[in-house]
Scaffold this motif. Structure first.
Motif, short mmCIF file in Angstrom:
data_model
loop_
_atom_site.label_atom_id
_atom_site.label_comp_id
_atom_site.label_asym_id
_atom_site.label_seq_id
_atom_site.Cartn_x
_atom_site.Cartn_y
_atom_site.Cartn_z
N TRP A 1 19.91 -10.00 40.93
CA TRP A 1 19.27 -11.18 40.30
C TRP A 1 20.33 -12.19 39.88
O TRP A 1 20.15 -13.40 40.04
N LEU B 1 11.10 -8.85 35.18
CA LEU B 1 10.54 -8.42 36.46
C LEU B 1 11.64 -7.69 37.19
O LEU B 1 12.63 -8.30 37.60
N ALA C 1 16.24 -16.09 47.84
CA ALA C 1 16.22 -14.89 47.00
C ALA C 1 15.53 -13.75 47.72
O ALA C 1 15.96 -12.60 47.70
N LEU D 1 25.84 -21.24 47.59
CA LEU D 1 24.67 -20.37 47.49
C LEU D 1 23.48 -21.16 46.95
O LEU D 1 23.54 -21.71 45.87
N HIS D 2 22.45 -21.22 47.74
CA HIS D 2 21.22 -21.88 47.30
C HIS D 2 20.08 -20.90 47.50
O HIS D 2 19.90 -20.38 48.60
N TYR D 3 19.33 -20.70 46.48
CA TYR D 3 18.27 -19.71 46.58
C TYR D 3 16.92 -20.29 46.21
O TYR D 3 16.83 -21.22 45.43
N GLY D 4 15.93 -19.68 46.77
CA GLY D 4 14.57 -20.02 46.38
C GLY D 4 14.23 -19.33 45.07
O GLY D 4 15.08 -18.72 44.43
N LEU D 5 13.00 -19.43 44.69
CA LEU D 5 12.58 -18.79 43.45
C LEU D 5 12.75 -17.28 43.56
O LEU D 5 12.43 -16.67 44.57
N ALA D 6 13.27 -16.71 42.51
CA ALA D 6 13.50 -15.27 42.53
C ALA D 6 12.23 -14.51 42.22
O ALA D 6 11.39 -14.95 41.45
N SER D 7 12.07 -13.35 42.84
CA SER D 7 10.96 -12.49 42.46
C SER D 7 11.34 -11.64 41.27
O SER D 7 10.49 -11.11 40.58
N MET D 8 12.65 -11.47 41.06
CA MET D 8 13.13 -10.71 39.92
C MET D 8 13.45 -11.67 38.77
O MET D 8 13.79 -12.82 39.00
N GLU D 9 13.32 -11.16 37.56
CA GLU D 9 13.64 -12.00 36.40
C GLU D 9 14.09 -11.10 35.27
O GLU D 9 13.33 -10.24 34.83
N TYR D 10 15.30 -11.30 34.82
CA TYR D 10 15.83 -10.46 33.75
C TYR D 10 16.04 -11.23 32.45
O TYR D 10 16.52 -10.66 31.49
N ASP D 11 15.71 -12.50 32.46
CA ASP D 11 15.82 -13.28 31.24
C ASP D 11 14.43 -13.37 30.61
O ASP D 11 13.49 -13.83 31.26
N LEU D 12 14.32 -12.92 29.38
CA LEU D 12 13.01 -12.91 28.73
C LEU D 12 12.52 -14.31 28.39
O LEU D 12 11.38 -14.49 28.00
N GLY D 13 13.40 -15.28 28.51
CA GLY D 13 12.94 -16.64 28.42
C GLY D 13 12.96 -17.26 27.04
O GLY D 13 13.40 -16.65 26.06
N GLN E 1 6.64 -16.36 42.71
CA GLN E 1 6.62 -15.94 41.31
C GLN E 1 8.05 -15.74 40.84
O GLN E 1 8.85 -15.13 41.50
N GLU F 1 21.36 -13.98 42.99
CA GLU F 1 20.32 -14.83 43.60
C GLU F 1 19.96 -16.01 42.74
O GLU F 1 19.44 -17.01 43.25
#
Lengths: 353, 448
Positions: free
Chosen positions: A261, A19, A78, B8-20, A6, A264
């Motif tokens: 965040w 989130l 992440a 740095l390569h990351y998978g999908l984040a569980s956190m999200e601070y951009d409202l999109g 997610q 990540e």
């Protein structure tokens, strides 16, 4: 660790929004680490290490080995970065006398065991007496091999901080640009900036754990300690100091999430965000430790209170690589005229950012 | 030799601070409307120039036409049930631009929703459509000279209109007045609209009272029991005989503060919102609608971000220490925004804690004042450039005047500290996450 899938906002109109929590796996890892470190000695870890500095690695490393801390790849996913942050917070809670964040940030490839963010004018880190191969990175993204000098005083005064000798790495750039989005031909500049952000952010998660603990200890103390026939917590003068410290702590917790965040998701302003977090964290630490000491009264100075140990071992995190004023200067210099990413200004992210 | 570090390569984040993108689109739409319909030098509706109020009234009607004024309202009342996050975006964009909705935000944010919950069908039919169309201004009759933070001590009294014969009552409307069978409670004589009262007393600090058509009035209908009991909400037209408004000159400018005197103002059961003697519970709900309150951080952030451009080349001539304080304020603006987002995210799950909301209110009101100090020093230390620079200076000066009140209005910072400390100290202990969060509820404080 499993990969959390997610990530995207569900849709604003559908109720989706920011989130702000670590993944469930990362949060659980943090709770496990908190318990494991408690079982390994908890508050006594720092006390024993200070008495017997030569043993400090053996006091902590087996627990971290068992936790699988060194299997975490905070540069790789992440979820694992978040787990690393949760571990750092747990380490801060117990004032673990070991450079956990620095080791979690170690460079890929096995060339070094730990990475420290330094100010080249006075490089130092809490790595006294540890047999670690050290890498260092300056705020401008330059990388160094680092060698720890011999401690010039007991841990009780130094909190295991020693000066470092730096040797520039071949191929390291002579000054990564702000934002870290460019570098030399092999991309070392971008990586160096990424190191700066990662190192500062995980260090702040450790400091956050210390602030968490100082607040909880103080809450308990003022509820139990009575003067004038009632608990200190009944006095509004005491209550208001506690709230001011809590506002500072809570603010750092939110900025710590944001900066994590930012790292990540590989945002170009991750170093800005890390410096912003660090400035708030150092400022908050001043307030939190001033208030918690004050509310503990003379007991707060005594070794029999945990606050005394937390306070002393928070010092390296608050002073290195830069203290409050120098951090503020560094942030202002980086920001120039563009400001922090937010909802307004030339650096705005329209969603929220 | 160290190995060159891997990128740095990351998978999908569980956190999200951009409202999109939806938030970005909504912001873009609101900003375009502001650019087109609100003068660049607009500093709010409450000035000595009536044209500023007209701007706000016109803008509200425009927002209503665009479906943006009451987007948070349920569909049955003309809204579209916008999410908490959409409301957050609107709140940020409006406050950042000196609230071009004028006083309407009160009607939209809490008067309307409270009437939806507690109003009779007649009250809903009467009051909600004008609010939804942006055509009516409400003021809040809560604070009194002797009842600020301690709101429940208010003394404005609604006494039974023993001599009233109903001759003053306005003509009947459909549907007929309710009969809830509670005539014995709260006193009141009878009229064609049920019981009647005469209101005597004084309210103070009442914003927009000079321009408001309606007052959301809290008055005492009983003196028995605890002071929180015996309070009743009345919806009172401001042109009712016996109401006198006296403006209070203040540093924030005209219209912000007024006294409102009630000298025998006649009200009937038709004007009661909710239950007679049950007003305190309604007030708590009103305050709950204001958990996040004004997005003060948005204006702070906008002004701070605009400062370098407003100063032009003079920016680099500022003392380094001042630019450092500017950077620090940007950090504090972000901090306040994230604390607000914490409250909003918990609202979404119904888990708002006083720890979160009070911590946010303390942080954001202090930000308001500290950023005002820094911005005032910036515009004083150097010339602002051109017309835009002059407008920026006036905006900063307005912000500074207004910020003085931020730790006082809508629940003083001391009340927030009381709420926060009560919640912190009442908690059963620190959760395992290590955060000293409290879950125990505390009573909400009073609003001014």
């Amino acid at each position: 660790m499993t990969t959390v899938t997610q990530g995207a906002v569900d849709g604003l109109a559908a109720g989706g929004g920011v989130l702000m929590e670590l993944s469930d796996e990362a949060a659980e890892f943090g709770r496990t680490a908190l318990r494991a470190l408690e079982a390994a000695g908890g508050d006594e870890l720092a006390q024993t290490a200070e008495r017997e500095p030569a043993r400090r690695a053996e006091l902590v490393v087996p627990v971290l080995d068992e936790l699988g801390a060194w299997d975490l790849d905070p540069r790789g996913s992440a979820d694992e970065l978040e787990a690393a942050a949760a571990l750092c917070r747990a380490a801060g809670w117990w004032a673990v006398p070991y450079p956990v964040a620095e080791r979690l940030c170690r460079p890929v490839g096995g060339g070094a065991d730990a990475l420290v963010v330094v100010a080249p004018a006075a490089p130092a880190a809490p790595v006294a007496g540890l047999d670690l191969r050290l890498a260092a990175v300056a705020l401008d993204g330059r990388r160094y091999a680092a060698t720890a000098r011999e401690p010039d005083g007991p841990a009780r005064k130094s909190a295991f901080v020693v000066s470092l000798d730096l040797a520039p790495l071949a191929g390291a750039i002579a000054g990564a640009p702000a934002g870290g989005d460019a570098g030399d031909e092999d991309g070392a500049g971008a990586d160096g900036a990424g190191d700066v952000a990662l190192g500062m952010v995980l260090g702040c998660w450790t400091l956050l754990g210390m602030l968490d603990r100082a607040m909880v200890l103080t809450r308990t103390y003022i509820l139990e300690r009575e003067q004038f026939g009632q608990p200190l917590a009944r006095f509004q003068g005491v209550q208001f100091q506690l709230t001011d410290a809590e506002v500072e702590r809570a603010g750092v917790a939110e900025l710590a999430g944001y900066a994590l965040w930012s790292v990540e998701t590989g945002r170009p302003e991750a170093v800005d965000d890390a410096l912003a977090l660090r400035l708030a964290a150092v400022e908050a630490a001043e307030t939190v430790f001033r208030v918690t000491h004050q509310l503990h009264g003379a007991m707060g100075f005594c070794d029999e209170t945990t606050l005394s140990w937390l306070s002393r071992y928070s010092q390296p995190l608050r002073r290195l690589p830069l203290g409050r004023s120098a951090t503020q200067d560094a942030l202002a210099s980086r920001l120039g005229r563009r400001g922090l990413a937010g909802i307004f200004g030339p650096n705005a992210v329209m969603g929220a950012g | 030799m160290l190995t060159v570090l891997a990128p740095l390569h990351y998978g999908l984040a569980s956190m999200e601070y951009d409202l999109g993108p939806e938030a970005a689109a909504l912001r873009g739409r609101l900003r375009a409307l502001v650019r087109e319909h609100v003068p660049a030098d607009y500093l709010g509706a409450f000035t000595a120039d009536p044209a500023d109020l007209a701007v706000a009234q016109d803008f509200c009607r425009l927002l209503a036409d665009e479906g943006l004024l009451c987007m948070a309202w349920p569909e049955e009342f003309g809204g579209r049930g916008a999410s908490l996050w959409e409301q957050t975006v609107v709140r940020e964009e409006m406050w950042a631009r000196h609230e071009p909705r004028g006083a309407q935000y009160m009607g939209v944010n809490w008067v309307g929703p409270t009437i939806m919950r507690h109003g009779t069908p007649e009250q809903r039919a009467q009051h909600l459509p004008p609010i939804a169309r942006g055509e009516v201004i409400w003021c809040q009759g809560f604070s009194e000279p002797g009842a600020g933070s301690d709101l429940a001590s208010l003394r404005t009294a609604a006494r039974p209109d023993e001599n009233g014969d109903g001759a003053d009552d306005p003509p009947p409307r459909d549907p007929p007045p309710r009969d809830n069978g509670e005539a014995s409670r709260g006193g009141g004589s009878t009229s064609r609209y049920g019981r009647a009262w005469r209101i005597h007393g004084q309210k103070i600090w009442t914003s927009y009272a000079t321009m408001a058509q309606w007052c959301f009035l809290l008055a005492r209908t009983s003196t028995s029991g605890r002071k929180q009991q015996g309070l009743t909400i009345f919806l009172v037209p401001m042109d009712a005989p016996g109401i006198e408004v006296r403006p209070i000159a203040c540093m924030m400018g005209p219209h912000h503060l007024n006294e409102v005197f009630f000298d025998g103002v006649r009200v009937t059961e038709r004007d009661v919102l909710g239950e007679v003697d049950g007003g305190w519970a309604v007030v708590q709900e009103v305050l709950a609608f204001e958990r996040v309150g004004i997005a003060r951080y948005a204006r702070c952030e906008r002004l701070l971000q605009e400062a370098p451009e407003a100063l032009g080349d003079a920016w680099e001539e500022l003392p380094a220490e001042l630019r450092g304080r500017w950077a620090r304020m940007l950090v504090h603006a972000r901090r306040a925004r994230l604390l607000a987002y914490r409250v909003v995210s918990r609202q979404g799950t119904g888990q708002v804690s006083p720890v979160d909301s009070a911590a946010y209110r303390i942080a954001v009101t202090r930000l308001d004042q500290e950023s005002a100090d820094v911005l005032m020093e910036i515009v004083t230390a150097a010339e602002t450039a051109g017309d835009d620079g002059a407008r920026f200076r006036r905006a900063v000066e307005d912000h500074a005047r207004y910020a003085v009140a931020s730790t006082v209005s809508s629940g003083s910072i001391e009340m927030q500290r009381i709420l926060l400390s009560r919640a912190l100290l009442a908690a059963s202990g620190a959760p395992s996450s290590g955060q000293p969060r409290a879950a125990a509820p505390a009573k909400a404080g009073a609003a001014s």
